[in-house]
Design an enzyme around this catalytic site. Sequence first.
Site, PDB file in Angstrom:
ATOM      1  N   ASP A 297       0.879  -1.167   0.000  1.00  0.00           N
ATOM      2  CA  ASP A 297       0.000   0.000   0.000  1.00  0.00           C
ATOM      3  C   ASP A 297       0.915   1.214   0.000  1.00  0.00           C
ATOM      4  OD1 ASP A 297      -1.577   2.177   0.709  1.00  0.00           O
ATOM      5  OD2 ASP A 297      -2.690   1.094   2.262  1.00  0.00           O
TER       6      ASP A 297
ATOM      7  N   TYR B 212       5.409  -8.772  16.996  1.00  0.00           N
ATOM      8  CA  TYR B 212       4.191  -8.972  16.209  1.00  0.00           C
ATOM      9  C   TYR B 212       3.744  -7.640  15.613  1.00  0.00           C
ATOM     10  CZ  TYR B 212      -0.608 -10.394  15.219  1.00  0.00           C
ATOM     11  OH  TYR B 212      -1.799 -10.669  14.612  1.00  0.00           O
TER      12      TYR B 212
ATOM     13  N   LYS C 291      -1.905  -7.213  11.388  1.00  0.00           N
ATOM     14  CA  LYS C 291      -2.418  -7.786  10.148  1.00  0.00           C
ATOM     15  C   LYS C 291      -1.728  -7.266   8.903  1.00  0.00           C
ATOM     16  CE  LYS C 291      -6.638  -8.045  12.504  1.00  0.00           C
ATOM     17  NZ  LYS C 291      -5.649  -8.034  13.573  1.00  0.00           N
TER      18      LYS C 291
END
Length: 367
Positions: free
Chosen positions: A11, A230, A233
């Site tokens: 993106d 982490y 998403k």
Amino acid sequence: MKTTISVIKADIGSIGGHIRPSQRLIKRVAEYIEDEGRDIVYDFFVSHTGDDVAILFTHSHGVGSEAVHKLAWDAFVAGTAIAKEQGLYGAGQDLLKDAFSGNVKGMGPAVAEMEIEERPNEPFLFFAADKTDPGAYNLPLFLGFADPMYNSGLILSPNMEKGFTFHIMDVDYTEGDRLIELNTPEDLYDIAALLRDNERFVIESIYSRGTGEIAAVVSTTRLHNIAGKYTGKDDPVMLVRVQGAFPATGEVLAPFNIGHYVAGFMRGSHTGPLMPVKMNSPVSYFDGPPVVACMAFCVHKGKLTEPADAFDHPYWDYVRANVSRKATELRQQGFSGMAMLPYSELEYGGIVEKMKKLDPKFKIRGK
Ligand code: 13P
Ligand code: 13P
Ligand code: MG
Ligand code: MG
């Protein structure tokens, strides 16, 4: 002939929020590869799904090639320059940490690649999803490769009777790649037990047990960020080989008619049904719903055909109407319960700050 198929997605900016990139941006990415990549790759194809631009390459350099990855990165940098010039939202979102746009996603591009020995005819599917994460592919891959209710070839074709090996990654583990290999049909229940948890256990790849060949690969790797933490998403891409030792195209597509609920949607923090859409579709309702596009190709001696847009068919209009209904129904309950993701999965730090502020205001009655 050995051919590598790589898809690299980022993106790098979009019009009117997280909706879709501009035509100029997409044109610039393609032009850059046309100008600089002709000696590096055999062929390429540029598309977008929601606000993500994906470059599909064929080349001879194998998986993880620095030359190919750099070409993609530089093309995204060139596209980002246009995004900045046009004042697009989230310019360079997945390339630059200083382009932070309010959530923790987007440390880098997503990648799915496979090196194959080209069959005389080599049909494959390229999937790109927006506003969701790689676990979104768990259920359709399970059903398409392991369930005779969806994959009739498991009954009808001797080519698939030995089943498939699923490589499943524990994406909560951030020290490295933690993987398990399980076989269908005998490990079916164990596979289901893991894949139930789409946020933790994600199919990374699938291999034919009949021929040993790679069948599918999903972009899971960037769920670990550079710092070993982490990252949340990612809008995932996937490559799936079809026919022969693999499921037929229609068997891989079939489970996408469920419109199963996945994580993502608005601010990456909600639950929404996955809608199969046409190539180069934007997102819309509540920055969604989560979408997936599928472009079918053949590759021959490294050369790609034009794509056949797999979800551009009247049947999928009916599916899209059903998925719209599912999205609307769940959205009726706003932030309540399973409409919004659990605290541990929320993409926005704001809620953490809010909880910190509220915590000292709690009083224990009677004390
Ligand atoms: P064709 O006979 O059109 O090649 O189709 C075979 C097939 O397996 C369709 O799923
Ligand atoms: P993307 O990850 O597709 O940029 O979407 C971010 C978001 O917050 C949508 O509401
Ligand atoms: Mg975006
Ligand atoms: Mg996106």
